[in-house]
Design a protein around this motif. Structure first.
Motif, short mmCIF file in Angstrom:
data_model
loop_
_atom_site.label_atom_id
_atom_site.label_comp_id
_atom_site.label_asym_id
_atom_site.label_seq_id
_atom_site.Cartn_x
_atom_site.Cartn_y
_atom_site.Cartn_z
N LYS A 187 9.66 20.82 -13.14
CA LYS A 187 8.80 19.65 -13.01
C LYS A 187 9.18 18.88 -11.75
N LYS A 188 8.16 18.43 -11.01
CA LYS A 188 8.45 17.70 -9.77
C LYS A 188 8.91 16.28 -10.10
N ILE A 189 10.07 15.94 -9.53
CA ILE A 189 10.68 14.63 -9.79
C ILE A 189 10.64 13.78 -8.53
N SER A 203 0.85 -1.19 0.00
CA SER A 203 0.00 0.00 0.00
C SER A 203 0.89 1.24 0.00
N SER A 204 1.78 1.32 1.01
CA SER A 204 2.67 2.48 1.12
C SER A 204 3.85 2.09 2.00
N THR A 205 5.04 2.43 1.58
CA THR A 205 6.22 2.07 2.40
C THR A 205 6.21 2.86 3.71
N ASN A 206 5.64 4.08 3.70
CA ASN A 206 5.56 4.84 4.97
C ASN A 206 4.59 4.15 5.94
N ALA A 223 -1.31 2.69 -2.46
CA ALA A 223 -1.90 3.81 -1.72
C ALA A 223 -0.78 4.73 -1.21
N GLY A 224 0.15 5.06 -2.12
CA GLY A 224 1.23 5.98 -1.75
C GLY A 224 0.63 7.35 -1.44
N TYR A 225 1.17 8.04 -0.45
CA TYR A 225 0.63 9.35 -0.11
C TYR A 225 1.74 10.35 0.16
N GLY A 226 1.36 11.62 0.03
CA GLY A 226 2.33 12.68 0.27
C GLY A 226 1.82 13.62 1.34
N ARG A 227 2.33 14.83 1.34
CA ARG A 227 1.91 15.80 2.36
C ARG A 227 0.43 16.11 2.18
N ILE A 234 11.21 8.49 7.07
CA ILE A 234 11.44 9.43 5.96
C ILE A 234 11.07 8.71 4.68
N GLY A 235 10.00 9.16 4.05
CA GLY A 235 9.56 8.54 2.80
C GLY A 235 10.07 9.34 1.62
N ILE A 236 10.63 8.63 0.65
CA ILE A 236 11.16 9.30 -0.55
C ILE A 236 10.49 8.66 -1.76
N GLY A 237 9.85 9.48 -2.57
CA GLY A 237 9.22 8.97 -3.79
C GLY A 237 9.85 9.65 -4.99
N ILE A 238 10.33 8.84 -5.93
CA ILE A 238 11.05 9.39 -7.09
C ILE A 238 10.38 8.90 -8.37
N VAL A 288 9.48 22.86 1.11
CA VAL A 288 10.53 22.26 1.89
C VAL A 288 11.10 21.05 1.16
N ASN A 289 10.19 20.32 0.49
CA ASN A 289 10.56 18.93 0.23
C ASN A 289 10.42 18.46 -1.21
N ASP A 290 10.21 19.37 -2.15
CA ASP A 290 10.05 18.90 -3.53
C ASP A 290 11.33 19.14 -4.32
N ILE A 326 9.27 14.19 -0.71
CA ILE A 326 9.79 13.62 0.55
C ILE A 326 8.76 13.88 1.65
N LEU A 327 8.50 12.87 2.44
CA LEU A 327 7.53 13.02 3.53
C LEU A 327 8.13 12.45 4.81
N THR A 328 8.33 13.32 5.79
CA THR A 328 8.91 12.89 7.07
C THR A 328 7.80 12.79 8.11
N ILE A 369 10.78 4.95 -7.76
CA ILE A 369 11.48 4.45 -6.57
C ILE A 369 10.67 4.93 -5.37
N TYR A 370 10.25 3.99 -4.54
CA TYR A 370 9.46 4.33 -3.35
C TYR A 370 10.15 3.71 -2.16
N MET A 371 10.67 4.53 -1.30
CA MET A 371 11.36 3.95 -0.15
C MET A 371 11.12 4.76 1.11
N SER A 372 11.16 4.05 2.23
CA SER A 372 11.02 4.72 3.53
C SER A 372 12.16 4.27 4.41
N LEU A 373 12.74 5.24 5.08
CA LEU A 373 13.80 4.94 6.06
C LEU A 373 13.17 5.01 7.43
C1 BTN Z 1 4.98 14.81 -1.25
O1 BTN Z 1 5.27 15.06 -2.42
O2 BTN Z 1 4.11 15.45 -0.63
C2 BTN Z 1 5.69 13.67 -0.55
C3 BTN Z 1 5.61 12.39 -1.34
C4 BTN Z 1 6.25 11.23 -0.60
C5 BTN Z 1 6.06 9.92 -1.34
C6 BTN Z 1 6.84 8.81 -0.72
S1 BTN Z 1 6.89 7.39 -1.77
C7 BTN Z 1 7.56 6.45 -0.49
C8 BTN Z 1 6.81 6.84 0.76
N1 BTN Z 1 5.56 6.10 0.85
C9 BTN Z 1 4.49 6.92 0.77
O3 BTN Z 1 3.30 6.54 0.80
N2 BTN Z 1 4.89 8.19 0.66
C10 BTN Z 1 6.34 8.29 0.62
#
Ligand code: BTN
Length: 322
Positions: free
Chosen positions: A185-187, A90-93, A118-122, A208-212, A177-179, A190-192, A134-138
């Motif tokens: 163009k947004k590449i 669903s989401s690594t975060n 179900a990846g999500y951002g801010r 720390i979620g990073i989506g690329i 802060v985080n794009d 990051i969602l902490t 690339i979808y990763m969470s630390l």
């Molecule tokens: C944003 O643009 O608002 C932050 C996007 C963060 C996306 C990454 S993808 C890996 C991790 N898993 C999620 O569901 N969200 C973050």
């Protein structure tokens, strides 16, 4: 570890072709079991060349592979990390937050998925996550009593920018802060998130979620995003960097910055990449809007406008050039 993974590990870690017999001996299993494992791995998309009388040789074709990521990492980073790999999640975060409740052990943990459903951002916005990104969470243990999530996000953005410059030879800009943007163009997003220990109210772990958008075809994205999003690989000045190699580069840069991020030593680099510093902007924070000239990004990673307003969070909704 199951047989397929053991065979994948041996193949991924070897520079030389390995014969079925060598693999069978090393893993103490039959040659038939090796053959079956290789067939399954190939079906999953791993590139394994079979050279008659020589053996099997692994090629990094970009399919996510923990062992290949580890090979690209410097020994000191490789040693401290645990990985959890997923084909689809669903989401690594979300996964990181589930784990965090269970244990404090085996951290730092890196959770990576080929796709998210179900990846999500801010602000709870959906983050489109097809299998070309690339979808990763630390998941990290927090050792700071004065945790500043904004500074951690800016440190992460700086680390990802360094990886882009070193590996893909192109210079991104960072929209506070985080794009991370290239050519506006947004590449990368990051969602902490912090995980609090309810009893002590202390943030005990950090996600720390990073989506690329790595080689994502932007035309496959929802139409409202197409205008604003880009694909990192299309801006790259080199085309031979696999997702595994790029993930390793991000982790390497992150773990160089992380131990000292609270000093803000990386902030000059962040400022040099800023898409908003010395520009007139509008920042939306909940129902409030602030407009002004960005005079400073201060030692806490906060925006300071020309009227003195200091903002530690919010979304830059307009950037004007004058
Ligand atoms: C944003 O643009 O608002 C932050 C996007 C963060 C996306 C990454 S993808 C890996 C991790 N898993 C999620 O569901 N969200 C973050």
């Amino acid at each position: 570890m199951e047989t397929n993974q053991l065979v994948l590990q041996e193949l991924s870690l070897s520079d030389q072709p390995i014969s079925g017999e060598q693999l069978a001996q090393k893993l103490s299993i039959s040659r038939t079991a090796i053959w079956k494992a290789i067939k399954t791995l190939k079906q999953k998309g791993y590139q394994i060349e079979s050279k008659p009388h020589v053996g099997y040789k692994y090629k990094d074709n970009g399919i996510l592979n923990e062992f290949v990521i580890r090979r690209y990492l410097p020994a000191n980073t490789n040693r401290i990390l645990d990985f959890e790999m997923h084909d689809k999640i669903s989401s690594t975060n979300t996964r990181a937050k589930e784990i965090s409740i269970e244990t404090d052990e085996n951290l730092p943990l890196v959770i990576i998925s080929d796709q998210q459903t179900a990846g999500y951002g801010r602000y709870g916005r959906a983050f489109t996550s097809p299998n070309t990104g690339i979808y990763m969470s630390l998941l990290l243990k927090n050792s700071s009593t004065l945790l500043n999530p904004g500074l951690l996000t800016t440190a992460t953005a700086t680390a990802v920018s360094r990886a882009i410059e070193k590996k893909l030879h192109t210079t991104p800009s960072i929209k506070w802060v985080n794009d991370i943007l290239i050519d506006k163009k947004k590449i990368v997003g990051i969602l902490t998130e912090g995980i609090a220990d309810i009893e002590s109210r202390y943030i005990k772990q950090i996600v720390i979620g990073i989506g690329i958008n790595y080689s994502t075809d932007v035309s496959d994205m929802p139409s409202e995003i197409q205008q604003r999003a880009g694909s990192l690989h299309s801006f790259a000045k080199t085309y031979s960097v696999s997702r595994n190699e790029f993930i390793a580069a991000v982790l390497q840069e992150f773990f160089l910055l992380y131990p000292h991020y609270e000093t803000g030593a990386f902030l000059d680099e962040y400022r040099a990449h800023s898409a908003v510093l010395n520009k007139k902007v509008t920042i939306t924070q909940g129902h409030n809007q602030f407009s002004g000239y960005v005079e400073q990004i201060n030692r806490q990673g906060e925006i300071v406008l020309d009227d003195g307003t200091t903002l530690s969070s919010g979304e830059v909704t307009k950037i004007r050039l004058e």
